[in-house]
Scaffold this motif. Structure first.
Motif, PDB file in Angstrom:
ATOM      1  N   ASN A 253      -2.039   8.196  -8.359  1.00 38.06           N
ATOM      2  CA  ASN A 253      -2.881   9.329  -7.977  1.00 38.06           C
ATOM      3  C   ASN A 253      -4.238   8.783  -7.559  1.00 38.06           C
ATOM      4  O   ASN A 253      -4.954   8.196  -8.378  1.00 38.06           O
ATOM      5  CB  ASN A 253      -3.022  10.300  -9.156  1.00 38.06           C
ATOM      6  CG  ASN A 253      -3.746  11.579  -8.744  1.00 38.06           C
ATOM      7  OD1 ASN A 253      -3.902  11.857  -7.558  1.00 38.06           O
ATOM      8  ND2 ASN A 253      -4.204  12.333  -9.739  1.00 38.06           N
ATOM      9  N   MET A 254      -4.606   8.949  -6.330  1.00 39.30           N
ATOM     10  CA  MET A 254      -5.825   8.336  -5.812  1.00 39.30           C
ATOM     11  C   MET A 254      -6.573   9.280  -4.896  1.00 39.30           C
ATOM     12  O   MET A 254      -5.989  10.209  -4.316  1.00 39.30           O
ATOM     13  CB  MET A 254      -5.488   7.038  -5.062  1.00 39.30           C
ATOM     14  CG  MET A 254      -4.568   7.232  -3.869  1.00 39.30           C
ATOM     15  SD  MET A 254      -4.136   5.687  -3.051  1.00 39.30           S
ATOM     16  CE  MET A 254      -3.153   4.862  -4.306  1.00 39.30           C
ATOM     17  N   PRO A 255      -7.872   9.061  -4.713  1.00 39.61           N
ATOM     18  CA  PRO A 255      -8.658   9.875  -3.777  1.00 39.61           C
ATOM     19  C   PRO A 255      -8.131   9.698  -2.358  1.00 39.61           C
ATOM     20  O   PRO A 255      -7.570   8.652  -2.015  1.00 39.61           O
ATOM     21  CB  PRO A 255     -10.072   9.314  -3.923  1.00 39.61           C
ATOM     22  CG  PRO A 255     -10.088   8.605  -5.231  1.00 39.61           C
ATOM     23  CD  PRO A 255      -8.710   8.080  -5.429  1.00 39.61           C
TER      24      PRO A 255
ATOM     25  N   TRP B 145      -9.719   9.154   0.388  1.00 38.28           N
ATOM     26  CA  TRP B 145     -10.339   8.067   1.148  1.00 38.28           C
ATOM     27  C   TRP B 145      -9.678   6.723   0.837  1.00 38.28           C
ATOM     28  O   TRP B 145      -9.576   5.861   1.698  1.00 38.28           O
ATOM     29  CB  TRP B 145     -11.844   8.014   0.899  1.00 38.28           C
ATOM     30  CG  TRP B 145     -12.259   7.560  -0.476  1.00 38.28           C
ATOM     31  CD1 TRP B 145     -12.507   8.338  -1.570  1.00 38.28           C
ATOM     32  CD2 TRP B 145     -12.463   6.199  -0.902  1.00 38.28           C
ATOM     33  NE1 TRP B 145     -12.853   7.572  -2.652  1.00 38.28           N
ATOM     34  CE2 TRP B 145     -12.843   6.255  -2.272  1.00 38.28           C
ATOM     35  CE3 TRP B 145     -12.370   4.961  -0.282  1.00 38.28           C
ATOM     36  CZ2 TRP B 145     -13.130   5.114  -3.011  1.00 38.28           C
ATOM     37  CZ3 TRP B 145     -12.644   3.819  -1.015  1.00 38.28           C
ATOM     38  CH2 TRP B 145     -13.027   3.898  -2.369  1.00 38.28           C
ATOM     39  N   VAL B 146      -9.204   6.562  -0.416  1.00 36.72           N
ATOM     40  CA  VAL B 146      -8.491   5.331  -0.784  1.00 36.72           C
ATOM     41  C   VAL B 146      -7.133   5.302  -0.082  1.00 36.72           C
ATOM     42  O   VAL B 146      -6.701   4.263   0.434  1.00 36.72           O
ATOM     43  CB  VAL B 146      -8.307   5.235  -2.311  1.00 36.72           C
ATOM     44  CG1 VAL B 146      -7.485   3.986  -2.663  1.00 36.72           C
ATOM     45  CG2 VAL B 146      -9.660   5.186  -3.011  1.00 36.72           C
ATOM     46  N   MET B 147      -6.471   6.448  -0.054  1.00 34.10           N
ATOM     47  CA  MET B 147      -5.183   6.548   0.625  1.00 34.10           C
ATOM     48  C   MET B 147      -5.330   6.223   2.113  1.00 34.10           C
ATOM     49  O   MET B 147      -4.487   5.523   2.696  1.00 34.10           O
ATOM     50  CB  MET B 147      -4.625   7.968   0.457  1.00 34.10           C
ATOM     51  CG  MET B 147      -3.232   8.172   1.026  1.00 34.10           C
ATOM     52  SD  MET B 147      -2.696   9.902   0.898  1.00 34.10           S
ATOM     53  CE  MET B 147      -2.773  10.126  -0.882  1.00 34.10           C
TER      54      MET B 147
ATOM     55  N   LEU C  16      -7.684   4.357   3.470  1.00 38.05           N
ATOM     56  CA  LEU C  16      -7.971   2.930   3.594  1.00 38.05           C
ATOM     57  C   LEU C  16      -6.690   2.115   3.480  1.00 38.05           C
ATOM     58  O   LEU C  16      -6.461   1.167   4.247  1.00 38.05           O
ATOM     59  CB  LEU C  16      -8.961   2.507   2.511  1.00 38.05           C
ATOM     60  CG  LEU C  16      -9.384   1.028   2.519  1.00 38.05           C
ATOM     61  CD1 LEU C  16     -10.066   0.670   3.833  1.00 38.05           C
ATOM     62  CD2 LEU C  16     -10.322   0.742   1.341  1.00 38.05           C
ATOM     63  N   LEU C  17      -5.823   2.499   2.543  1.00 39.48           N
ATOM     64  CA  LEU C  17      -4.544   1.805   2.379  1.00 39.48           C
ATOM     65  C   LEU C  17      -3.645   2.000   3.609  1.00 39.48           C
ATOM     66  O   LEU C  17      -2.865   1.109   3.962  1.00 39.48           O
ATOM     67  CB  LEU C  17      -3.825   2.298   1.126  1.00 39.48           C
ATOM     68  CG  LEU C  17      -4.427   1.865  -0.216  1.00 39.48           C
ATOM     69  CD1 LEU C  17      -3.672   2.504  -1.375  1.00 39.48           C
ATOM     70  CD2 LEU C  17      -4.418   0.347  -0.348  1.00 39.48           C
ATOM     71  N   SER C  18      -3.756   3.152   4.268  1.00 38.47           N
ATOM     72  CA  SER C  18      -2.986   3.399   5.487  1.00 38.47           C
ATOM     73  C   SER C  18      -3.422   2.448   6.599  1.00 38.47           C
ATOM     74  O   SER C  18      -2.592   1.960   7.371  1.00 38.47           O
ATOM     75  CB  SER C  18      -3.171   4.851   5.943  1.00 38.47           C
ATOM     76  OG  SER C  18      -2.673   5.753   4.976  1.00 38.47           O
TER      77      SER C  18
ATOM     78  N   PRO D  28       0.811  -1.221   0.000  1.00 39.66           N
ATOM     79  CA  PRO D  28       0.000   0.000   0.000  1.00 39.66           C
ATOM     80  C   PRO D  28       0.846   1.275   0.000  1.00 39.66           C
ATOM     81  O   PRO D  28       0.458   2.281  -0.598  1.00 39.66           O
ATOM     82  CB  PRO D  28      -0.814  -0.117   1.299  1.00 39.66           C
ATOM     83  CG  PRO D  28      -0.870  -1.570   1.579  1.00 39.66           C
ATOM     84  CD  PRO D  28       0.457  -2.098   1.137  1.00 39.66           C
TER      85      PRO D  28
ATOM     86  N   LYS E  65      -2.466  15.248   4.367  1.00 40.41           N
ATOM     87  CA  LYS E  65      -2.851  13.892   3.978  1.00 40.41           C
ATOM     88  C   LYS E  65      -1.802  12.890   4.462  1.00 40.41           C
ATOM     89  O   LYS E  65      -2.134  11.795   4.922  1.00 40.41           O
ATOM     90  CB  LYS E  65      -3.004  13.797   2.463  1.00 40.41           C
ATOM     91  CG  LYS E  65      -4.189  14.567   1.898  1.00 40.41           C
ATOM     92  CD  LYS E  65      -4.286  14.375   0.398  1.00 40.41           C
ATOM     93  CE  LYS E  65      -5.483  15.135  -0.188  1.00 40.41           C
ATOM     94  NZ  LYS E  65      -5.568  14.961  -1.653  1.00 40.41           N
TER      95      LYS E  65
ATOM     96  N   ILE F 207       0.563   4.219  -2.783  1.00 42.50           N
ATOM     97  CA  ILE F 207       0.304   5.615  -2.426  1.00 42.50           C
ATOM     98  C   ILE F 207       1.331   6.536  -3.061  1.00 42.50           C
ATOM     99  O   ILE F 207       1.013   7.636  -3.528  1.00 42.50           O
ATOM    100  CB  ILE F 207       0.302   5.780  -0.889  1.00 42.50           C
ATOM    101  CG1 ILE F 207      -0.932   5.090  -0.281  1.00 42.50           C
ATOM    102  CG2 ILE F 207       0.318   7.268  -0.495  1.00 42.50           C
ATOM    103  CD1 ILE F 207      -0.936   5.045   1.236  1.00 42.50           C
TER     104      ILE F 207
END
Length: 365
Positions: free
Chosen positions: A63-65, A67-69, A71-73, A55, A233, A59
Motif C-alpha cells: 500500500n503506497m502513495p 506518487w510512489v506508484m 515513480l515506480l511506473s 516495481p 491510478k 505495486i
C-alpha cells in the motif's frame, strides 16, 4: 509503402564486405569466443528484468502513495526499454544464444513489452535491416503525416515545429504497440505475404496476437484493478510506464538513422541501388557515444548501430571490440564511418536535422 523491393548492387569493387567479414571471423576464431551472448548478457538480462518487474510486484503487494506508484511506473518503463534493447532484440536476431529455443524464448519477451514477434521481425529484421533508410520501404521512416523524417516525405506547414513537438510524440511508441499498431501491421504484412523465416499460418498468427493481447491487458491493467488499485491510478501508471519506454526507445532509434550525416538513397528507374547492401549500411547509419560505458550497457549496443546493421547475428556485447575492425576497414576502402562522440551531440544533431526537414522545401534548398 512501396511493395516493389529494390535490389542492391551485386559487385563491390572495393571488396569491402568480403574483407571485413574475414577479419571479424578471424577475431572470433583467434580469441576462441562465440558470436552469441555470454555470461555478461545473461547477467544483464537478470538485472533488467528485475528493474522491469520488481516495481510491478511492489505495486501489487504494498500500500503506497500514488506518487510512489507513479515513480515506480517510470522505473518499469526504464526496465521495459532495457529488456527490449538488450534481451528481446538479441533474441529475435538469433544472437542471444547458440540454442534456437533460448533465442525464441528471449525474443518472445516482446509479448510482455506489448509487442508481437511476427510483426517485429518483419518490420525490423526484414524491412529495416534490408532496406535501411530507403523511403517507402523502411517503415521506421514512416511517421504518417505528423513527422517528416526525410526530404522525400510530403511537407506540411506544421512540420516547421516538428523539432519541438516530436519528442512528445516519441513517448507514444510502445503505447501504440499495445493498442493499434500490431493489428494494423499484421493485416498489412499478411496481405503482402511478408515473413521472417518459415511462413506461419495467418490463422495461427492472428490467434497468437489476440491471445497475447488479452493476457497482456489482464496482467498490466485488469489484475491491478482486481486487487483493489483505483482504475485511474492503474491507467495513469500504465501510460507512464509506456511513455517512459517509448521515449527512450524512439530517441535511441532515431539517433542512428535520422541525423544530418545519414542519407536516404532511392533506387533508380530499374529498382536498383547504387551500392551493395553492406556499403549501403555505412551511408545510412551512424554510431553515437561509442566510448560511453553506461550508454553501451543500457542500449544493448544500439549505439554501435553500424556494427549491428552489418552483423545483426552477432550479439551486441561484442560490438565494442569489432567496431575498430569495421572502422579501419571502411577507412581503407575510402568509405564513410559516421559516429557522434557523445550522446549529447547525437541528440542535438537529430533535432537539428528535424528542424531542417521541417522547413519548406524550396526555402531549405
Amino acid at each position: 509503402m512501396n511493395n516493389t523491393a529494390p535490389t542492391f548492387a551485386r559487385q563491390d569493387n572495393l571488396k569491402f564486405f568480403r574483407t571485413l567479414n574475414s577479419r571479424v571471423n578471424n577475431y572470433f576464431k583467434e580469441n576462441n569466443i562465440k558470436k552469441t551472448g555470454n555470461w555478461q548478457l545473461h547477467l544483464k538480462a537478470v538485472i533488467l528484468f528485475a528493474v522491469f518487474l520488481t516495481p510491478y510486484f511492489l505495486i501489487l503487494t504494498l500500500n503506497m502513495p500514488f506518487w510512489v506508484m507513479l515513480l515506480l511506473s517510470v522505473v518499469m518503463g526504464i526496465g521495459m526499454a532495457g529488456v527490449g534493447m538488450n534481451v528481446m532484440h538479441d533474441g529475435n536476431h538469433g544472437s542471444y544464444s547458440t540454442k534456437n529455443w533460448i533465442n525464441k524464448f528471449m525474443g518472445g519477451t516482446i509479448y510482455v513489452l506489448a509487442g508481437n514477434v511476427y510483426n517485429w521481425q518483419v518490420q525490423h529484421n526484414v524491412l529495416h535491416h534490408t532496406y535501411t533508410n530507403i523511403p517507402g520501404h523502411d517503415e521506421d521512416l514512416d511517421a504518417g503525416r505528423i513527422i517528416r523524417f526525410t526530404e522525400h516525405a510530403e511537407w506540411h506547414r506544421f512540420h516547421r515545429f516538428q523539432h519541438y513537438y516530436s519528442v512528445f510524440l516519441y513517448g507514444l511508441l510502445t503505447f501504440n504497440w499495445a493498442l493499434t499498431t500490431d493489428f494494423k501491421q499484421m493485416r498489412n504484412y499478411l496481405k503482402r505475404k511478408l515473413s521472417y523465416g518459415e511462413p506461419k499460418s495467418p490463422k495461427i498468427l492472428w490467434t497468437t496476437l489476440i491471445i497475447t493481447k488479452i493476457i497482456y491487458v489482464s496482467i498490466w491493467i485488469v489484475l491491478p484493478m482486481v486487487i483493489g488499485i483505483t482504475w485511474w491510478k492503474v491507467l495513469i501508471g500504465f501510460f507512464a510506464m509506456h511513455y517512459t519506454a517509448g521515449l527512450i526507445l524512439s530517441i535511441v532509434f532515431q539517433l542512428a538513422h535520422v541525423v544530418d550525416h545519414t542519407t536516404n538513397p532511392t533506387p533508380n528507374d530499374l529498382g536498383e541501388m547504387d551500392n551493395t547492401w553492406a556499403i549501403h549500411q555505412l551511408y545510412t547509419t551512424t554510431n553515437f557515444a561509442p566510448k560511453n560505458a553506461i550508454v553501451n550497457w543500457y542500449t544493448g549496443g544500439l549505439n554501435h548501430q553500424i556494427e549491428h546493421h552489418i552483423f545483426p547475428n552477432i550479439s551486441h556485447i561484442h560490438y565494442g571490440k569489432i567496431a575498430k575492425i569495421v572502422k579501419e576497414t571502411a577507412k581503407e576502402c575510402n568509405l564513410p564511418y559516421y559516429e557522434y562522440k557523445t550522446m549529447r551531440s547525437a541528440v542535438i544533431a537529430h533535432f537539428k536535422h528535424l528542424r531542417e526537414l521541417g522547413m519548406k522545401p524550396e526555402l531549405a534548398v
